[in-house]
Design a protein around this motif. Structure first.
Motif, PDB file in Angstrom:
ATOM      1  N   LEU A   1       0.807  -1.224   0.000  1.00 11.77           N
ATOM      2  CA  LEU A   1       0.000   0.000   0.000  1.00 11.77           C
ATOM      3  C   LEU A   1       0.839   1.273   0.000  1.00 11.77           C
ATOM      4  CD1 LEU A   1      -3.067  -0.674   2.341  1.00 11.77           C
ATOM      5  CD2 LEU A   1      -3.072  -0.273  -0.117  1.00 11.77           C
ATOM      6  N   ASN A   2       2.095   1.169   0.342  1.00  9.08           N
ATOM      7  CA  ASN A   2       2.970   2.340   0.337  1.00  9.08           C
ATOM      8  C   ASN A   2       3.427   2.726  -1.057  1.00  9.08           C
ATOM      9  OD1 ASN A   2       4.445  -0.177   0.470  1.00  9.08           O
ATOM     10  ND2 ASN A   2       6.315   1.053   0.623  1.00  9.08           N
ATOM     11  N   LEU A   3       3.143   1.877  -2.044  1.00  3.65           N
ATOM     12  CA  LEU A   3       3.600   2.110  -3.414  1.00  3.65           C
ATOM     13  C   LEU A   3       2.442   2.498  -4.318  1.00  3.65           C
ATOM     14  CD1 LEU A   3       5.931  -1.008  -3.753  1.00  3.65           C
ATOM     15  CD2 LEU A   3       6.576   1.305  -3.027  1.00  3.65           C
ATOM     16  N   TYR A   4       2.704   3.401  -5.268  1.00  2.34           N
ATOM     17  CA  TYR A   4       1.678   3.776  -6.227  1.00  2.34           C
ATOM     18  C   TYR A   4       1.409   2.615  -7.182  1.00  2.34           C
ATOM     19  CZ  TYR A   4       1.755   8.674  -4.847  1.00  2.34           C
ATOM     20  OH  TYR A   4       1.641   9.838  -4.142  1.00  2.34           O
ATOM     21  N   PRO A   5       0.170   2.468  -7.635  1.00  2.00           N
ATOM     22  CA  PRO A   5      -0.149   1.377  -8.561  1.00  2.00           C
ATOM     23  C   PRO A   5       0.263   1.714  -9.989  1.00  2.00           C
ATOM     24  CG  PRO A   5      -2.090   2.706  -8.223  1.00  2.00           C
ATOM     25  CD  PRO A   5      -1.022   3.291  -7.328  1.00  2.00           C
ATOM     26  N   SER A   6       0.127   0.764 -10.869  1.00  2.00           N
ATOM     27  CA  SER A   6       0.297   1.037 -12.298  1.00  2.00           C
ATOM     28  C   SER A   6      -0.764   2.037 -12.721  1.00  2.00           C
ATOM     29  CB  SER A   6       0.131  -0.262 -13.095  1.00  2.00           C
ATOM     30  OG  SER A   6      -0.043   0.016 -14.473  1.00  2.00           O
ATOM     31  N   SER A   7      -0.362   3.109 -13.362  1.00  2.00           N
ATOM     32  CA  SER A   7      -1.307   4.163 -13.735  1.00  2.00           C
ATOM     33  C   SER A   7      -2.364   3.670 -14.716  1.00  2.00           C
ATOM     34  CB  SER A   7      -0.572   5.357 -14.339  1.00  2.00           C
ATOM     35  OG  SER A   7      -1.495   6.338 -14.758  1.00  2.00           O
ATOM     36  N   LYS A   8      -1.932   2.917 -15.716  1.00  2.00           N
ATOM     37  CA  LYS A   8      -2.875   2.402 -16.714  1.00  2.00           C
ATOM     38  C   LYS A   8      -3.379   1.009 -16.368  1.00  2.00           C
ATOM     39  CE  LYS A   8      -1.456   4.891 -20.899  1.00  2.00           C
ATOM     40  NZ  LYS A   8      -1.000   4.737 -22.307  1.00  2.00           N
ATOM     41  N   GLY A   9      -2.693   0.311 -15.452  1.00  2.00           N
ATOM     42  CA  GLY A   9      -3.085  -1.053 -15.119  1.00  2.00           C
ATOM     43  C   GLY A   9      -2.786  -2.016 -16.250  1.00  2.00           C
ATOM     44  N   GLU A  10      -1.539  -2.010 -16.720  1.00  2.00           N
ATOM     45  CA  GLU A  10      -1.180  -2.762 -17.925  1.00  2.00           C
ATOM     46  C   GLU A  10      -1.513  -4.245 -17.857  1.00  2.00           C
ATOM     47  OE1 GLU A  10       0.678  -0.371 -16.713  1.00  2.00           O
ATOM     48  OE2 GLU A  10       1.354   0.931 -18.355  1.00  2.00           O
ATOM     49  N   LYS A  11      -1.270  -4.887 -16.717  1.00  2.00           N
ATOM     50  CA  LYS A  11      -1.541  -6.330 -16.614  1.00  2.00           C
ATOM     51  C   LYS A  11      -3.032  -6.618 -16.788  1.00  2.00           C
ATOM     52  CE  LYS A  11       2.373  -7.725 -13.721  1.00  2.00           C
ATOM     53  NZ  LYS A  11       2.795  -8.336 -12.420  1.00  2.00           N
ATOM     54  N   LEU A  12      -3.853  -5.815 -16.138  1.00  2.07           N
ATOM     55  CA  LEU A  12      -5.296  -6.007 -16.266  1.00  2.07           C
ATOM     56  C   LEU A  12      -5.770  -5.626 -17.663  1.00  2.07           C
ATOM     57  CD1 LEU A  12      -7.983  -6.747 -15.023  1.00  2.07           C
ATOM     58  CD2 LEU A  12      -8.125  -4.444 -14.047  1.00  2.07           C
ATOM     59  N   GLN A  13      -5.222  -4.555 -18.207  1.00  2.20           N
ATOM     60  CA  GLN A  13      -5.543  -4.183 -19.589  1.00  2.20           C
ATOM     61  C   GLN A  13      -5.285  -5.359 -20.532  1.00  2.20           C
ATOM     62  OE1 GLN A  13      -3.018  -0.620 -20.024  1.00  2.20           O
ATOM     63  NE2 GLN A  13      -4.811   0.395 -20.896  1.00  2.20           N
ATOM     64  N   GLU A  14      -4.118  -5.967 -20.374  1.00  2.00           N
ATOM     65  CA  GLU A  14      -3.735  -7.076 -21.253  1.00  2.00           C
ATOM     66  C   GLU A  14      -4.666  -8.269 -21.084  1.00  2.00           C
ATOM     67  OE1 GLU A  14      -1.986  -8.977 -24.203  1.00  2.00           O
ATOM     68  OE2 GLU A  14      -1.352  -6.961 -23.592  1.00  2.00           O
ATOM     69  N   ALA A  15      -5.021  -8.578 -19.847  1.00  2.00           N
ATOM     70  CA  ALA A  15      -5.920  -9.710 -19.582  1.00  2.00           C
ATOM     71  C   ALA A  15      -7.298  -9.465 -20.209  1.00  2.00           C
ATOM     72  CB  ALA A  15      -6.046  -9.943 -18.078  1.00  2.00           C
ATOM     73  N   ILE A  16      -7.813  -8.255 -20.068  1.00  2.00           N
ATOM     74  CA  ILE A  16      -9.112  -7.920 -20.669  1.00  2.00           C
ATOM     75  C   ILE A  16      -9.021  -7.990 -22.184  1.00  2.00           C
ATOM     76  CG2 ILE A  16     -10.796  -6.067 -21.007  1.00  2.00           C
ATOM     77  CD1 ILE A  16     -10.074  -5.132 -18.129  1.00  2.00           C
ATOM     78  N   ALA A  17      -7.935  -7.439 -22.732  1.00  2.00           N
ATOM     79  CA  ALA A  17      -7.751  -7.429 -24.186  1.00  2.00           C
ATOM     80  C   ALA A  17      -7.733  -8.844 -24.750  1.00  2.00           C
ATOM     81  CB  ALA A  17      -6.462  -6.696 -24.541  1.00  2.00           C
ATOM     82  N   GLN A  18      -7.037  -9.749 -24.069  1.00  2.00           N
ATOM     83  CA  GLN A  18      -6.965 -11.132 -24.546  1.00  2.00           C
ATOM     84  C   GLN A  18      -8.334 -11.798 -24.504  1.00  2.00           C
ATOM     85  OE1 GLN A  18      -3.911 -13.364 -22.531  1.00  2.00           O
ATOM     86  NE2 GLN A  18      -2.251 -12.029 -23.232  1.00  2.00           N
ATOM     87  N   ARG A  19      -9.107 -11.542 -23.447  1.00  2.00           N
ATOM     88  CA  ARG A  19     -10.445 -12.138 -23.352  1.00  2.00           C
ATOM     89  C   ARG A  19     -11.380 -11.606 -24.427  1.00  2.00           C
ATOM     90  NH1 ARG A  19     -12.451 -15.144 -19.551  1.00  2.00           N
ATOM     91  NH2 ARG A  19     -14.536 -14.351 -20.011  1.00  2.00           N
ATOM     92  N   GLU A  20     -11.218 -10.335 -24.771  1.00  2.00           N
ATOM     93  CA  GLU A  20     -12.147  -9.700 -25.699  1.00  2.00           C
ATOM     94  C   GLU A  20     -11.661  -9.691 -27.146  1.00  2.00           C
ATOM     95  OE1 GLU A  20     -15.104  -8.917 -24.787  1.00  2.00           O
ATOM     96  OE2 GLU A  20     -14.756  -9.288 -22.652  1.00  2.00           O
ATOM     97  N   GLY A  21     -10.451 -10.165 -27.383  1.00  2.00           N
ATOM     98  CA  GLY A  21      -9.935 -10.206 -28.746  1.00  2.00           C
ATOM     99  C   GLY A  21      -9.611  -8.835 -29.305  1.00  2.00           C
ATOM    100  N   VAL A  22      -9.115  -7.930 -28.440  1.00  2.00           N
ATOM    101  CA  VAL A  22      -8.732  -6.590 -28.879  1.00  2.00           C
ATOM    102  C   VAL A  22      -7.289  -6.334 -28.462  1.00  2.00           C
ATOM    103  CG1 VAL A  22     -11.106  -5.761 -28.726  1.00  2.00           C
ATOM    104  CG2 VAL A  22      -9.596  -5.501 -26.738  1.00  2.00           C
TER     105      VAL A  22
END
Length: 367
Positions: A65-86
């Protein structure tokens, strides 16, 4: 200080979110009703709760919690993209679906622009229009409370900048079929942004329904909005996302605050995507509850809409304020729809079997 002299011109059209009884968290409901057991069927929450995998991942994320998160959330972006074919850059994360709708409004709307909205749908579209000084243009529903796509087309003017569609629609649970959506999008001018809110799409079981993600390839003006609040049961974590053409998504990034989605939410959402078994159990639970409500409403002679969400719209022919108060006395909270001009209608969330049966028992006792 005269605050009215310095607020923006949109101020009179906006009201703070004020929690009525149906909006209170469950613990506050218990206190307000002076009851140990309360059944809250007003927020379309998944009674199963989050995936155990999500809870584990979120617990582990707490250690950083002391660290800032990924601003764009690349890992989650990639997982969603793979599921949706984009592609990954076609996915944009947000602080719930509400923020995605607001971000789109902040990106595209100027004062005086028109936003075409069905008359009975999710209220955030109108709020987002007012936020930017735009003009909501409400199109009446069909006689069956379905979205009137022809009416929406006819409502488009040179001032129209955005159209908002909820599919499946909240609060009715009705859908725009894939065939209807495809034909509709071909008729929308390319300079009008079409927001297609699919918050409940995982629950949709109609053979005529299909996600609109496939349309973003040939329609650069389409933004599909999703959430992890419903079937993934991460409502308190506040995480949603949008899928659109790369150019459209990049435009929204210009107004998106950095770090708008926290690390705990990102971890939970990523783990949730990897637990589709939990999704299937949620759907089965929802189906069982839906059928119980259908059977009850048929026995009582109430008109209802077969839903593609995790809630059921019903016209009781009884004043909804009275019915709400009587149900609340018995510890059952539902959503009334008087604000839509539907004075005898309720939206009942599909809760766990115990919750649904408690509603049915209370309803029968009142009647």
């Amino acid at each position: 200080m005269n605050i009215q002299s310095v607020v923006r011109n949109v101020y009179p059209n906006l009201t703070p979110y004020i929690c009525q009884l149906a909006d209170l968290p469950i613990e506050e409901l218990k206190e307000a009703l002076q009851k140990e057991t309360v059944y809250k069927l007003s927020f379309n929450e998944n009674p199963l709760g989050p995936s155990p995998k999500a809870l584990k991942a979120m617990g582990e994320a707490l250690q950083s919690l002391n660290l800032y998160p990924s601003s764009k959330g690349e890992k989650l972006q990639e997982a969603i993209a793979q599921r949706e074919g984009v592609q990954r850059d076609q996915v944009l994360l947000s602080n719930g679906a509400d923020e995605m709708i607001n971000l789109a409004a902040q990106t595209f709307l100027e004062p005086g622009d028109e936003v075409v909205i069905p008359a009975v749908t999710f209220v955030q579209y109108e709020a987002a229009a007012h936020l930017m000084g735009a003009v909501p243009v409400k199109v009446p529903m069909t006689g069956k409370l379905e979205i009137d796509l022809e009416g929406i087309i006819q409502a488009i003017t040179t001032e129209t900048k955005m159209i908002c569609l909820c599919n499946p629609n909240n609060p009715t649970g009705a859908i725009i079929s894939d065939k209807q959506m495809g034909a509709f999008l071909k008729r929308v001018p390319k300079d009008v942004v079409v927001i297609i809110d699919e918050a409940y799409y995982e629950y949709a079981d109609s053979s005529e329904f299909s996600t609109a993600v496939k349309y973003i390839k040939n329609h650069e003006n389409v933004l599909v909005v999703r959430t992890f609040s419903k079937i993934y049961s991460l409502a308190a974590a506040r995480i949603g996302y949008g899928i659109g053409n790369e150019t459209l998504v990049e435009a929204i990034h210009h107004v998106r605050p950095p770090f708008n989605v926290n690390a705990i939410a990102q971890a939970g959402a990523l783990a949730s995507l990897n637990d589709q078994e939990h999704v299937q159990v949620s759907k089965q639970l929802n189906e069982k509850g839906k059928q119980l409500l259908y059977e009850t409403f048929e026995q009582l002679g109430f008109e209802y809409v077969k839903t593609n969400g995790n809630f059921v719209y019903v016209d009781t022919k009884i004043d909804s304020d009275h019915l709400f108060q009587e149900l609340a006395k018995k510890g059952v909270i539902v959503r009334i729809l008087k604000g839509y001009g539907l004075p005898a209608s309720l939206r009942v969330s599909v809760g766990a079997e115990e919750e649904v049966k408690a509603f049915i028992q209370a309803l029968n006792e009142i009647l």
